[in-house]
Motif scaffolding. Structure first.
Motif, mmCIF file in Angstrom:
data_model
loop_
_atom_site.group_PDB
_atom_site.id
_atom_site.type_symbol
_atom_site.label_atom_id
_atom_site.label_comp_id
_atom_site.label_asym_id
_atom_site.label_seq_id
_atom_site.Cartn_x
_atom_site.Cartn_y
_atom_site.Cartn_z
ATOM 1 N N GLU A 162 7.796 16.687 -38.985
ATOM 2 C CA GLU A 162 8.997 16.714 -40.069
ATOM 3 C C GLU A 162 9.488 17.836 -40.374
ATOM 4 O O GLU A 162 10.508 18.011 -40.730
ATOM 5 N N GLU A 163 8.660 18.863 -39.966
ATOM 6 C CA GLU A 163 9.068 20.348 -40.173
ATOM 7 C C GLU A 163 10.232 20.671 -39.277
ATOM 8 O O GLU A 163 11.317 21.046 -39.367
ATOM 9 N N LYS A 199 17.857 19.497 -38.937
ATOM 10 C CA LYS A 199 18.880 18.799 -39.882
ATOM 11 C C LYS A 199 19.493 19.840 -41.043
ATOM 12 O O LYS A 199 20.565 19.694 -41.167
ATOM 13 N N GLY A 200 18.577 20.765 -41.124
ATOM 14 C CA GLY A 200 19.016 22.059 -41.908
ATOM 15 C C GLY A 200 20.181 22.615 -41.555
ATOM 16 O O GLY A 200 20.758 23.529 -42.110
ATOM 17 N N TYR A 208 11.992 18.280 -37.643
ATOM 18 C CA TYR A 208 13.241 17.527 -38.277
ATOM 19 C C TYR A 208 14.081 18.008 -39.277
ATOM 20 O O TYR A 208 15.131 18.283 -39.140
ATOM 21 N N ALA A 209 13.204 18.841 -40.115
ATOM 22 C CA ALA A 209 14.064 19.567 -41.349
ATOM 23 C C ALA A 209 14.702 20.662 -40.699
ATOM 24 O O ALA A 209 15.820 20.898 -41.410
#
Lengths: 374, 278
Positions: free
Chosen positions: A89-90, A96-97, A92-93
């Motif tokens: 998730e890190e 995405k960020g 992915y974030a």
């Protein structure tokens, strides 16, 4: 007490270690399948950004194991900027960020599926990865990535239960032991919803990839039942807590159990008979990469038998690499959990797939509610 | 005269400009972005939905405020005497003592918190020592008490320093005058030093309460993951199962509003003109 002193000493020496010599050897000391192939970008002052899990590549810190990134630099002249993350998730974030400029990432199965769905990964050019021939048949054409179009498997493993042999006398350990009141306050639990829900779902007989709101609610209810018995919800803190005999039972990944058991004789690992999650971490190239060819080269390099063997020995996770598997000691092959039988893998293990946004959101909400309930 | 004043104004603007620029780029713009995300959905459409949905986490907000408040009070009770004693010490050893106060913050925050895990564990040092004299083991780790302890330990220097800075400026002759006029030791402290150190108290409270209410790593490490704080909740929106920056921004915005309200109330007690700004 000894442990604390060791910990502090480690912390202090770590600082000095990291600043220690990190210079690449002049020439690569390992045997490459096709040395010519790696010459293409020599002397072009190129660099690639690699984003990987922590402790997930041989870094030369152990005697007799090579420093993979330094070897790559020596072989190709391409500099590797290496950074790490702790969760899918890190990763992915970060992607995405925006602002992230990675050429190589190594997400897990369900995250690869999600990234493919959101068009974040580049289709691979297998002509540039001749070493992909080493991927085991079992790992080809996985459900998360049709025909491995976007990913080349790096490692894999199963989830099981790490237990303290001094405190647990059951021989047939299955998931329900994590709900056994006998071990109240001695149980550690995953601090991420996907892995935690999976355990509840196996017990309840649901699919690990269920999106049914009622089933997800029932699984959350099951986790709530367990809460009063759980000492702490943790991830990598498991290493310290199980090592210090703070807890008796903890579900975790087989590869990490290998590392732990090498350090502590009193720990054991059980792959539950009722089934479990199998995961694959695979190498991908983000669509935003400007240096796709060099990135392919890096993937091919990690698939070099000698490199893959070093990584496999250092990380402790199971390998999807045929040539590496052949070289493994029988002891490792037959330890009972690193390489379960094909039959078990086929019938009892499930890969995670990407859940719908709604299911993810519901799972997250239920998880927050469970964790903040009293 | 007028011109001179104007020139001074120009000069002060000029000298302040690097910080103003810094503030715009790294404080104002990010805050505006937080507000933007809080009021829009993933397609950029205006919505109140996320702000409204923060309401379901009221219990987490209350727990965070409660734990941060307890930690702040304990910090104050510990720090005030220390700061006072420091000001009474000989000038030569002042700097050494201040250095000792700040010594813990020289070490990495995570490392300090991690160390408490090994101290408080069931087989940790504290329980081992208690075991020698036949007590325990007590469940110290993974409790709310451990979270408060972690906050106090980590933020105590931030309470001592502003208190000390204000107290050292109190004119000794005022204290002597109070004594001459018949105040005993306790009266000097409660009726003279305490009112004069209010600016230090308010800034100390701000510097402890604000980071304590938004921490997530302390509650994760020492609270066992089941004492969720707002910080954990915000982190989960970005690094959790579902990537939800809009909700994360909404929670952050509401947290800021709550902190702002609490601080405004706090500052009512601080009527003094020469406030210590942080």
């Amino acid at each position: 007490m000894k442990k604390t002193i060791i910990f502090l000493t480690c912390a202090i020496t770590a600082v000095s270690l990291f600043s220690g010599c990190n210079s690449a050897p002049e020439t690569s000391s390992i045997t490459l399948s096709d040395p010519e192939y790696y010459q293409k970008f020599k002397d072009q002052d190129m660099s690639i950004n690699v984003y990987n899990w922590g402790e997930y590549i041989a870094d030369g810190s152990e005697d007799g194991i090579i420093d993979v990134n330094a070897e790559f630099e020596a072989a190709t002249g391409i500099k590797v900027n290496y950074t790490t993350y702790a969760t899918n998730e890190e990763l992915y974030a970060k992607m995405k960020g925006g602002g992230a400029d990675y050429d190589i990432i190594i997400p897990s199965d369900y995250m690869i599926a999600r990234m493919i769905k959101e068009d974040m990964l580049m289709p691979l050019d297998y002509d540039l990865i001749p070493n992909s021939k080493y991927v085991m048949d079992t790992f080809q054409n996985p459900i998360y990535d049709e025909n491995n179009a976007h990913s080349v498997p790096y490692t894999w493993g199963t989830v099981g239960i790490i237990y303290n042999k001094n405190l647990v006398d059951e021989t047939n350990i299955d998931w329900d032991i994590l709900w056994d009141e006998k071990y109240a306050d001695q149980i550690l639990m995953f601090d991420n919803p996907r892995d935690a829900f999976a355990i509840a779902e196996i017990i309840l007989g649901y699919s690990l990839n269920t999106e049914d709101p009622d089933e997800l609610r029932a699984a959350a209810e099951k986790l709530k039942e367990q809460k009063s018995l759980v000492q702490a919800y943790v991830m990598d803190e498991i290493f310290d807590k199980m090592g210090a005999e703070e807890a008796a039972l903890a579900p975790y990944y087989a590869g990490d159990a290998v590392t732990l058991m090498a350090d502590y004789d009193f720990l054991g690992f059980a792959v539950p008979e009722s089934g479990t999650n199998r995961f694959v971490d695979a190498m991908c190239i983000p669509k935003t990469s400007q240096k796709a060819e060099a990135a392919h080269m890096y993937i091919n390099f990690l698939m070099e038998p000698e490199v893959a063997l070093a990584n496999c020995e250092y990380i402790g996770y199971s390998t999807p690499h045929t040539a590496v598997y052949e070289q493994l000691d029988d002891e490792v092959k037959n330890d009972g959990f690193s390489y379960p039988s094909d039959e078990y893998l086929e019938e009892k293990t499930t890969l995670f797939v990407n859940l719908s946004d709604e299911a993810n959101q519901l799972m997250q909400d239920l998880w927050t509610e469970m964790k903040s309930s009293n | 005269m007028n011109q001179n004043k104007k020139g001074n104004g120009m000069l002060s603007y000029l000298t302040a400009s690097p910080y103003i620029l810094w503030m715009i780029i790294f404080i104002i713009v990010p805050l505006a972005m937080v507000a933007y995300f809080a009021f829009t959905d993933s397609n950029g459409q205006f919505t109140f939905e996320y702000i409204k949905s923060v309401g379901q986490y009221t219990n987490i907000f209350i727990r965070s405020i409660w734990l941060a408040a307890i930690a702040t009070i304990i910090c104050f009770l510990l720090a005030y005497p220390v700061a006072y004693i420091l000001t009474r010490l000989d000038k030569n050893i002042h700097s050494t003592m201040i250095m000792l106060v700040t010594l813990p913050i020289w070490m990495n925050f995570l490392l300090r918190t991690y160390a408490w895990m090994t101290l408080l564990g069931n087989n940790g040092i504290i329980n081992s020592i208690l075991g020698f004299i036949g007590l325990g083991p007590y469940k110290l780790l993974n409790t709310q008490g451990a979270v408060v302890l972690g906050m106090v330990y980590n933020y105590l220097p931030y309470m001592i320093l502003p208190l000390y800075t204000v107290m050292i400026k109190i004119d000794k002759s005022i204290l002597e005058a109070a004594q001459d006029l018949g105040c005993n030791g306790a009266q000097v402290i409660f009726r003279v030093v305490l009112p004069l150190s209010v600016p230090g108290i308010t800034s100390g409270i701000t510097m402890v309460f604000v980071p304590a209410i938004s921490t997530f790593i302390i509650s994760r490490m020492l609270g066992g993951g089941s004492n969720l704080l707002i910080g954990d909740l915000i982190e989960m929106q970005f690094l959790g199962n579902s990537y939800n920056p809009n909700l994360g921004a909404a929670i952050s915005l509401i947290l800021m509003v709550i902190v702002l309200i609490i601080m405004t109330v706090m500052n009512q007690f601080d009527g003094d003109d020469d406030k210590v700004l942080i």
